[in-house]
Design a protein around this motif. Structure first.
Motif, PDB file in Angstrom:
ATOM      1  N   TYR A  57     -31.439   4.342  31.925  1.00 24.90           N
ATOM      2  CA  TYR A  57     -32.116   5.586  32.045  1.00 24.90           C
ATOM      3  C   TYR A  57     -31.644   6.831  32.357  1.00 24.90           C
ATOM      4  CZ  TYR A  57     -35.334   8.317  34.798  1.00 24.90           C
ATOM      5  OH  TYR A  57     -36.147  10.005  35.277  1.00 24.90           O
ATOM      6  N   PHE A  58     -30.679   6.704  32.818  1.00 28.15           N
ATOM      7  CA  PHE A  58     -29.689   8.353  32.782  1.00 28.15           C
ATOM      8  C   PHE A  58     -29.481   8.670  31.883  1.00 28.15           C
ATOM      9  CE2 PHE A  58     -30.622   7.255  37.922  1.00 28.15           C
ATOM     10  CZ  PHE A  58     -31.187   8.635  38.061  1.00 28.15           C
ATOM     11  N   LEU A  59     -28.440   8.070  31.171  1.00 27.47           N
ATOM     12  CA  LEU A  59     -27.824   8.270  29.641  1.00 27.47           C
ATOM     13  C   LEU A  59     -28.925   8.779  29.032  1.00 27.47           C
ATOM     14  CD1 LEU A  59     -25.362   5.356  29.831  1.00 27.47           C
ATOM     15  CD2 LEU A  59     -25.053   7.711  30.468  1.00 27.47           C
ATOM     16  N   LEU A  60     -30.022   7.609  28.606  1.00 22.39           N
ATOM     17  CA  LEU A  60     -30.753   7.781  27.521  1.00 22.39           C
ATOM     18  C   LEU A  60     -32.443   8.905  27.630  1.00 22.39           C
ATOM     19  CD1 LEU A  60     -30.992   3.921  26.074  1.00 22.39           C
ATOM     20  CD2 LEU A  60     -29.693   5.793  25.931  1.00 22.39           C
ATOM     21  N   ILE A  61     -32.217   8.986  29.410  1.00 20.49           N
ATOM     22  CA  ILE A  61     -33.465   9.977  29.363  1.00 20.49           C
ATOM     23  C   ILE A  61     -33.159  11.256  30.131  1.00 20.49           C
ATOM     24  CG2 ILE A  61     -35.394  10.260  30.692  1.00 20.49           C
ATOM     25  CD1 ILE A  61     -35.988   7.539  30.093  1.00 20.49           C
ATOM     26  N   LYS A  62     -32.781  11.319  30.644  1.00 21.65           N
ATOM     27  CA  LYS A  62     -31.870  12.415  31.769  1.00 21.65           C
ATOM     28  C   LYS A  62     -31.591  12.955  30.956  1.00 21.65           C
ATOM     29  CE  LYS A  62     -34.359  12.468  35.401  1.00 21.65           C
ATOM     30  NZ  LYS A  62     -35.384  13.012  35.551  1.00 21.65           N
TER      31      LYS A  62
ATOM     32  N   ALA B 287     -20.768   5.116  30.779  1.00 23.54           N
ATOM     33  CA  ALA B 287     -22.057   6.059  31.830  1.00 23.54           C
ATOM     34  C   ALA B 287     -20.657   6.920  32.509  1.00 23.54           C
ATOM     35  CB  ALA B 287     -22.537   5.066  32.073  1.00 23.54           C
ATOM     36  N   LEU B 288     -19.732   6.685  33.265  1.00 22.11           N
ATOM     37  CA  LEU B 288     -19.432   7.279  34.057  1.00 22.11           C
ATOM     38  C   LEU B 288     -18.174   8.738  33.352  1.00 22.11           C
ATOM     39  CD1 LEU B 288     -18.999   8.933  37.392  1.00 22.11           C
ATOM     40  CD2 LEU B 288     -17.349   7.267  37.430  1.00 22.11           C
ATOM     41  N   ALA B 289     -18.079   7.946  32.183  1.00 23.26           N
ATOM     42  CA  ALA B 289     -17.138   8.921  31.431  1.00 23.26           C
ATOM     43  C   ALA B 289     -17.712  10.273  30.379  1.00 23.26           C
ATOM     44  CB  ALA B 289     -16.715   7.750  30.029  1.00 23.26           C
ATOM     45  N   MET B 290     -19.243   9.548  29.881  1.00 25.15           N
ATOM     46  CA  MET B 290     -20.159  10.531  29.738  1.00 25.15           C
ATOM     47  C   MET B 290     -20.547  11.544  30.122  1.00 25.15           C
ATOM     48  SD  MET B 290     -23.533   8.817  27.501  1.00 25.15           S
ATOM     49  CE  MET B 290     -24.574  10.672  26.748  1.00 25.15           C
ATOM     50  N   ALA B 291     -21.135  11.090  31.725  1.00 23.41           N
ATOM     51  CA  ALA B 291     -21.468  11.742  32.557  1.00 23.41           C
ATOM     52  C   ALA B 291     -21.373  13.030  33.627  1.00 23.41           C
ATOM     53  CB  ALA B 291     -21.928  11.021  34.212  1.00 23.41           C
ATOM     54  N   PHE B 292     -19.360  12.701  33.133  1.00 19.33           N
ATOM     55  CA  PHE B 292     -18.270  13.332  33.242  1.00 19.33           C
ATOM     56  C   PHE B 292     -18.209  14.240  32.401  1.00 19.33           C
ATOM     57  CE2 PHE B 292     -14.046  14.127  31.749  1.00 19.33           C
ATOM     58  CZ  PHE B 292     -13.629  14.770  31.658  1.00 19.33           C
ATOM     59  N   ALA B 293     -18.749  14.326  30.678  1.00 20.21           N
ATOM     60  CA  ALA B 293     -17.991  14.974  29.960  1.00 20.21           C
ATOM     61  C   ALA B 293     -19.246  15.631  30.444  1.00 20.21           C
ATOM     62  CB  ALA B 293     -17.487  13.934  28.982  1.00 20.21           C
ATOM     63  N   GLY B 294     -20.430  15.505  30.233  1.00 19.66           N
ATOM     64  CA  GLY B 294     -21.734  16.240  30.009  1.00 19.66           C
ATOM     65  C   GLY B 294     -21.799  16.678  31.376  1.00 19.66           C
ATOM     66  N   ASN B 295     -21.150  16.909  32.602  1.00 17.29           N
ATOM     67  CA  ASN B 295     -21.036  17.798  33.631  1.00 17.29           C
ATOM     68  C   ASN B 295     -19.725  18.448  33.988  1.00 17.29           C
ATOM     69  OD1 ASN B 295     -22.976  18.225  36.331  1.00 17.29           O
ATOM     70  ND2 ASN B 295     -20.360  17.821  37.007  1.00 17.29           N
ATOM     71  N   ASP B 296     -18.701  17.727  33.358  1.00 18.70           N
ATOM     72  CA  ASP B 296     -17.950  18.575  33.743  1.00 18.70           C
ATOM     73  C   ASP B 296     -16.931  19.621  32.824  1.00 18.70           C
ATOM     74  OD1 ASP B 296     -17.701  17.679  35.644  1.00 18.70           O
ATOM     75  OD2 ASP B 296     -15.407  17.279  36.034  1.00 18.70           O
TER      76      ASP B 296
ATOM     77  N   LEU C 218     -15.319   6.844  23.899  1.00 12.11           N
ATOM     78  CA  LEU C 218     -16.658   7.296  23.676  1.00 12.11           C
ATOM     79  C   LEU C 218     -17.564   7.164  23.906  1.00 12.11           C
ATOM     80  CD1 LEU C 218     -16.672   2.942  21.712  1.00 12.11           C
ATOM     81  CD2 LEU C 218     -16.766   5.469  20.152  1.00 12.11           C
ATOM     82  N   GLY C 219     -17.560   6.795  25.575  1.00 12.43           N
ATOM     83  CA  GLY C 219     -18.227   7.348  25.976  1.00 12.43           C
ATOM     84  C   GLY C 219     -17.960   9.650  26.298  1.00 12.43           C
ATOM     85  N   ILE C 220     -16.984   9.846  26.661  1.00 11.55           N
ATOM     86  CA  ILE C 220     -16.354  11.510  26.320  1.00 11.55           C
ATOM     87  C   ILE C 220     -17.271  11.857  25.063  1.00 11.55           C
ATOM     88  CG2 ILE C 220     -14.942  13.292  26.304  1.00 11.55           C
ATOM     89  CD1 ILE C 220     -13.145  11.297  28.253  1.00 11.55           C
ATOM     90  N   LEU C 221     -16.435  11.101  23.961  1.00  6.35           N
ATOM     91  CA  LEU C 221     -17.399  12.064  23.140  1.00  6.35           C
ATOM     92  C   LEU C 221     -19.054  12.225  22.741  1.00  6.35           C
ATOM     93  CD1 LEU C 221     -16.774  13.261  20.003  1.00  6.35           C
ATOM     94  CD2 LEU C 221     -16.881  10.583  19.319  1.00  6.35           C
ATOM     95  N   ALA C 222     -19.556  11.483  23.948  1.00  6.21           N
ATOM     96  CA  ALA C 222     -20.826  11.234  23.782  1.00  6.21           C
ATOM     97  C   ALA C 222     -20.991  12.098  24.539  1.00  6.21           C
ATOM     98  CB  ALA C 222     -21.833   9.685  23.819  1.00  6.21           C
ATOM     99  N   GLY C 223     -21.107  12.557  25.568  1.00  9.92           N
ATOM    100  CA  GLY C 223     -21.264  13.274  26.886  1.00  9.92           C
ATOM    101  C   GLY C 223     -21.013  14.655  26.196  1.00  9.92           C
ATOM    102  N   ALA C 224     -20.013  14.790  25.283  1.00 13.30           N
ATOM    103  CA  ALA C 224     -19.533  16.809  25.599  1.00 13.30           C
ATOM    104  C   ALA C 224     -20.963  16.942  24.741  1.00 13.30           C
ATOM    105  CB  ALA C 224     -18.542  16.435  24.246  1.00 13.30           C
TER     106      ALA C 224
END
Length: 759
Positions: free
Chosen positions: A203-208, A265-274, A52-58
Motif C-alpha cells: 500500500y505505502f510503496l505503490l500508493i503513497k 521497502a525500507l531501503a526505498m522509503a529511506f531513499a525517498g525520504n532521505d 534495488l530498493g534504493i534505486l526505486a526510492g530515489a
C-alpha cells in the motif's frame, strides 16, 4: 562575480557526492540491520535487495526536495548571495558531522542534521542581514519559517515515542502468536501475518510513494488513490494465495519473504525520504543559480522568491544519486560499523556488551523491575504462565556453537522491525514530512527488543545505556549542526572565497583523520573476530600458544609504558607521558576484550577443559594485577608533572634510573623466555627479581630516612612511594607469568597433551 557563484555551485555538487557517501554509510543501518541481524539470507543477497530498493526510492523523492528550498526559511526574504552562503555552509557542516558519527559507529539522523544545519545557517545569515539593515531582531520570524520548522522538528522527536511504543506492542502480540519455536508456527498464522505485513508495505510503496515520483502525472496519482480500498483488498487476497502456494508446494518460510520485501521497502522509503538530506541543498542551489543567471540582476539584489514555487527535480539527477548511494552501500566499511552497533543492542543472545552501564540506565531498570512486580500482582496467574511459555526461548542444541554465528534475532522480530518502520516512514514521506528514518528504525528495533525480552536482567542496564548514548548523540547532532552551520555561514559571509577554501581544507583534514582512526579500529576488530571465530573448538596446546602470545604483547606494552612514564617524569616531558597514557588505554581495552572473550573461549575448549579454563582465568587475573600497577604509576607521574610540582629531587633521580634500567632488563629477559618457550633459566630470572627487590627496598628505606631527617618533602616522597611500591608489585606479578608457564609440561608419548601441575 558569476564565476564565483559558478565555483560555489560546482563545489555544492562535489560536496553532494561526498555527502551521499558519508550519509548512506550512516543510514544503511536503517534498512540493513533487521535482515543482517536475522541472517535471512547471505549478505550479498541482502545488499542486492536493498540496492534495488534504493534505486526505486530515489525516483520517488522529488516532492521531498521542497524542504531544502522553503521548509526552514522563507526564501523571498533572502538574496541569491545569501542563499549560496547558507547552502555551502550547510553542506560542509553536514559532511564533517556525519563522518564523525560514522567513525565511531553511532547511528545519527541525517534528517535532523540537515534541518538544524539549514536552521543554524539561515538564522546566522538572517541576523547579519538584520544588523546590516539596522532593524530589530523581532523581525527574525519573517526570515525563518518557524511554523514549518517547528512542525518538522516536533514530528521528528515525537516519532521516537511513537516508533518505540508501536514496535513494542506489535512485537509483544507477534511473539504471543508465534513463540520462539519455528517448528510450532502454524501455517495459517504465518500466512495471515505475512499477508497483512506485505499488504501494508505494498500500500505505502505503490500508493503513497508513487505521488512523489517525478515521472508520474497528477491524474494517474489521483486515479490510483481513488481506488485505495479495492487495491488493499486485492493485494491482501493475492498475497494470501501466493503465500499459501509457496508454503504448500515449495516449503518456503514466508517470513523470509516479509523480511526481504521489508528490506526493499525500507531501503526505498529511506531513499525517498532521505535523499533530500544529501542532494536537496545542491539541487536547490542549482535551481537558484539558473534563475539568477537568467535575470540579469545583481546577486546581492535578486530575491529568491523562485524557491517558493513547486519544482520537480530531474529524474536523471535522482537516479544518479541513487547509483552513488548503492555503490557506497556495497563498499563502505563505516556502514558496517554503524549497522553492528544497532544489531548488537538488539540481539537476543548473550555476548560482550559494547556500552558500560550508567546511573540513568540502572535507575530505569530498577524502577522497571519494581513496576513489573506490581503489574504481575494484578494480572491473573493463568495468563502470566501462558504468556511466559510463549516467550520461552529454545535451548542451544550445540553448546560449542559460536555466539557470533547465530542470528542476533529471529525472522519474527525482523519482520516486525521492517514492517512497522517502513509504514511509519513511508506515511511521513507521503505527507512530505522529513521524518528521521534513523530515529524510527532504531526506536522500533529497540521497542521490539524490549518486548521480546532480549533485554534480560543480565544485559538490560548495558543495552539501555547504549540506547541512551545513541539518543544523547541525536541531541548532540542537533546542537552541533545548528552551531557549526551558523559559525561557518558567518565566516563565509565575511571572508567569501577564502573562508570557503579554509573550510573545505578543514573538512578534508578531519575526514582524513577519522579515516585513519576508523581503519585502526577496524583492524583491531577484525583481529578480534578472527580470534573468536577461528574454529569451533580450542585444544589445550592452542590455548597455551594464544595466551603466551597475549602475555608477550602485554609485557612489551608494559615495558614501554613504564619507561615512558619514568623518563617523562624525570624530564618533565608531557609528550612521553601522553604516550604512556595512550598505552594504558590500549592495555585496558585489551583486558576488557579478554574479559569479554572468557565465556566463549571456555565453552569452546576441546580437551582438559578444567586445566585450559584455569589457564585463561589465571592469565586474565595476572594481567589485571599488572595493568593496575602500571596504571597507578602512569597516573601518579602524569599528575605530578601536569600539576607543575617541584622537579624530582636529585637524590631520587639515580634510584629511579637504576630501577628503570634493572626492571627493563628483567622484563626483556622474561619476554624472551616466554617467546622462545624456554624456561630452563627461570632460576636466573628469579635471582634478577630478587636483586630488583633489594634495590627497591633500599630506595624505600632511604626515602623513609630522608623523611625522618626532614630532607625530603611530602609530595616528592608520596610520588616515590607509589613508583617504588607499584614497581615491586609489577615485578612480582611478571614473575608469576613465568612460573605459570613453567608448570605446564609436555607429556611424551601422548600427542598434544599438556598438564598443569596443581602443586
Amino acid at each position: 562575480m558569476s564565476d564565483y557563484y559558478l565555483f560555489i555551485l560546482f563545489l555544492l555538487f562535489i560536496l553532494a557526492i561526498s555527502d551521499l557517501i558519508v550519509g548512506v554509510s550512516n543510514d544503511a543501518v536503517n534498512f540493513l540491520n533487521s535482515a543482517i541481524g536475522s541472517k535471512v539470507t547471505s549478505r550479498r543477497n541482502i545488499m542486492i535487495v536493498a540496492s534495488l530498493g534504493i534505486l526505486a526510492g530515489a525516483t520517488f523523492s522529488s516532492g521531498m526536495m521542497e524542504v531544502a528550498r522553503k521548509g526552514i526559511f522563507n526564501p523571498e526574504y533572502f538574496y541569491f548571495s545569501d542563499i549560496m552562503v547558507i547552502f555551502i555552509a550547510v553542506m560542509i557542516t553536514d559532511i564533517i558531522l556525519l563522518d564523525l558519527f560514522n567513525t565511531f559507529g553511532m547511528p545519527t539522523s541525517t534528517t535532523v542534521s540537515i534541518v538544524f544545519e539549514l536552521l543554524g545557517a539561515a538564522v546566522a545569515v538572517s541576523i547579519l542581514k538584520i544588523a546590516a539593515d539596522g532593524t530589530s531582531l523581532n523581525t527574525l520570524g519573517d526570515y525563518i519559517n518557524l511554523s514549518s520548522a517547528l512542525v518538522i522538528i516536533s514530528g521528528i522527536f515525537i516519532s521516537v515515542l511513537i516508533a518505540f511504543a508501536i514496535g513494542s506492542i506489535v512485537q509483544y502480540f507477534s511473539r504471543l502468536l508465534f513463540t520462539f519455536n519455528t517448528d510450532r508456527h502454524k501455517t495459517w498464522a504465518r500466512t495471515i501475518w505475512s499477508a497483512l505485513a506485505l499488504t501494508a508495505l505494498t500500500y505505502f510503496l505503490l500508493i503513497k510513494g508513487v505521488s512523489g515520483a517525478s515521472f508520474v502525472s497528477d491524474g494517474l496519482v489521483e486515479r490510483i488513490q481513488g481506488n485505495t480500498m479495492i487495491t488493499l483488498g486485492l493485494s491482501y487476497f493475492i498475497w494470501n494465495i501466493l503465500l499459501l502456494g509457496l508454503q504448500a508446494f515449495f516449503k518456503v518460510n514466508v517470513l523470509k519473504i516479509v523480511v526481504l520485501f521489508g528490506t526493499f521497502a525500507l531501503a526505498m522509503a529511506f531513499a525517498g525520504n532521505d535523499l533530500v538530506n544529501f542532494i536537496g541543498v545542491p539541487i536547490a542551489g542549482y535551481e537558484s543559480y539558473l534563475a539568477w543567471s537568467d535575470s540579469g540582476v545583481s546577486a546581492m539584489a535578486y530575491d529568491m522568491t523562485v524557491l517558493s514555487e513547486p519544482i520537480r527535480s530531474k529524474t536523471y539527477m535522482l537516479v544518479a544519486a541513487g547509483i552513488i548511494m548503492i555503490i557506497t552501500l556495497w563498499f563502505s566499511k563505516k556502514a558496517r560499523s554503524v549497522t553492528e552497533t544497532e544489531v548488537n543492542l538488539g540481539r537476543q543472545n548473550e555476548g560482550n556488551e559494547r556500552f558500560k552501564s550508567n546511573k540513568l540506565s540502572r535507575e530505569v531498570v530498577r524502577y522497571s523491575l519494581y513496576l513489573g512486580d506490581r503489574i504481575n500482582v494484578i494480572l491473573p496467574n493463568s495468563w502470566l504462565e501462558k504468556a511466559e511459555k510463549r516467550f520461552q526461548t529454545l535451548n542451544e542444541k550445540d553448546p560449542k556453537e559460536l555466539i557470533n554465528n547465530r542470528p542476533a534475532f529471529d525472522l519474527v522480530r525482523a519482520s516486525v522491525n521492517l514492517t512497522i518502520a517502513s509504514i511509519l516512514i513511508a506515511f511521513a514521506t507521503s505527507l512530505k514530512l522529513p521524518l528521521s528514518t534513523t530515529y524510527v528504525s532504531f526506536m522500533v528495533a529497540m521497542g521490539t527488543s524490549l518486548a521480546d525480552k532480549a533485554w534480560g536482567r543480565n544485559s538490560a542496564v548495558f543495552r539501555l545505556s547504549g540506547v541512551f548514548n545513541v539518543i544523547g548523540g541525536w541531541f548532540f547532532t542537533a546542537i552541533l549542526a545548528f552551531t557549526a552551520a551558523a559559525a561557518f555561514a558567518t565566516f563565509i559571509h565575511y571572508f567569501d572565497i577564502k573562508a570557503i577554501g579554509i573550510l573545505v581544507l578543514l573538512a578534508i583534514f578531519l575526514i582524513s583523520r577519522t579515516f585513519i582512526l576508523h581503519k585502526k579500529k577496524e583492524k583491531r576488530k577484525t583481529a578480534r573476530k578472527q580470534f573468536e571465530q577461528r574454529t569451533a573448538t580450542i585444544s589445550f596446546s592452542e590455548s597455551i600458544r594464544e595466551t603466551s602470545e597475549n602475555v608477550i604483547i602485554t609485557l612489551e606494552l608494559i615495558s614501554d609504558t613504564y619507561e615512558q612514564a619514568l623518563l617523562g617524569l624525570l624530564k618533565e616531558d608531557r609528550q612521553l607521558l601522553q604516550k604512556s597514557n595512550k598505552n594504558i588505554m590500549l592495555l585496558k581495552e585489551r583486558q576488557r576484550e579478554l574479559k569479554g572473550q572468557l565465556f566463549g573461549l571456555i565453552k569452546r575448549l576441546e580437551e582438559s577443559p578444567t586445566e585450559s579454563g584455569r589457564l585463561y582465568l589465571l592469565i586474565y587475573d595476572l594481567q589485571q594485577d599488572i595493568v593496575q600497577s602500571i596504571s597507578l604509576i602512569v597516573e601518579t607521574c602524569n599528575e605530578y608533572v601536569l600539576n607543575s610540582m617541584d622537579p624530582v629531587r636529585r637524590i631520587n633521580v639515580k634510584p629511579i634510573q637504576e630501577v628503570l634500567k634493572t626492571s627493563k632488563s628483567y622484563l626483556a629477559q622474561l619476554i624472551g623466555m616466554i617467546k622462545n618457550q624456554d624456561l630452563q633459566n627461570l632460576a636466573e630470572l628469579l635471582a634478577i627479581k630478587k636483586d630488583v627487590f633489594i634495590l627497591l627496598e633500599k630506595s624505600l628505606s632511604n626515602q623513609i630516612i630522608g623523611i625522618h631527617q626532614g630532607s625530603l618533602g611530602m609530595r616528592n616522597s608520596l610520588l616515590m612511594f607509589t613508583i617504588l611500591l607499584e614497581s615491586k608489585d609489577l615485578i612480582a606479578v611478571a614473575a608469576r607469568f613465568a612460573k605459570l608457564y613453567d608448570r605446564i609440561k609436555y607429556t611424551p608419548g601422548e600427542k598434544e597433551v599438556y598438564l598443569i601441575k596443581s602443586n
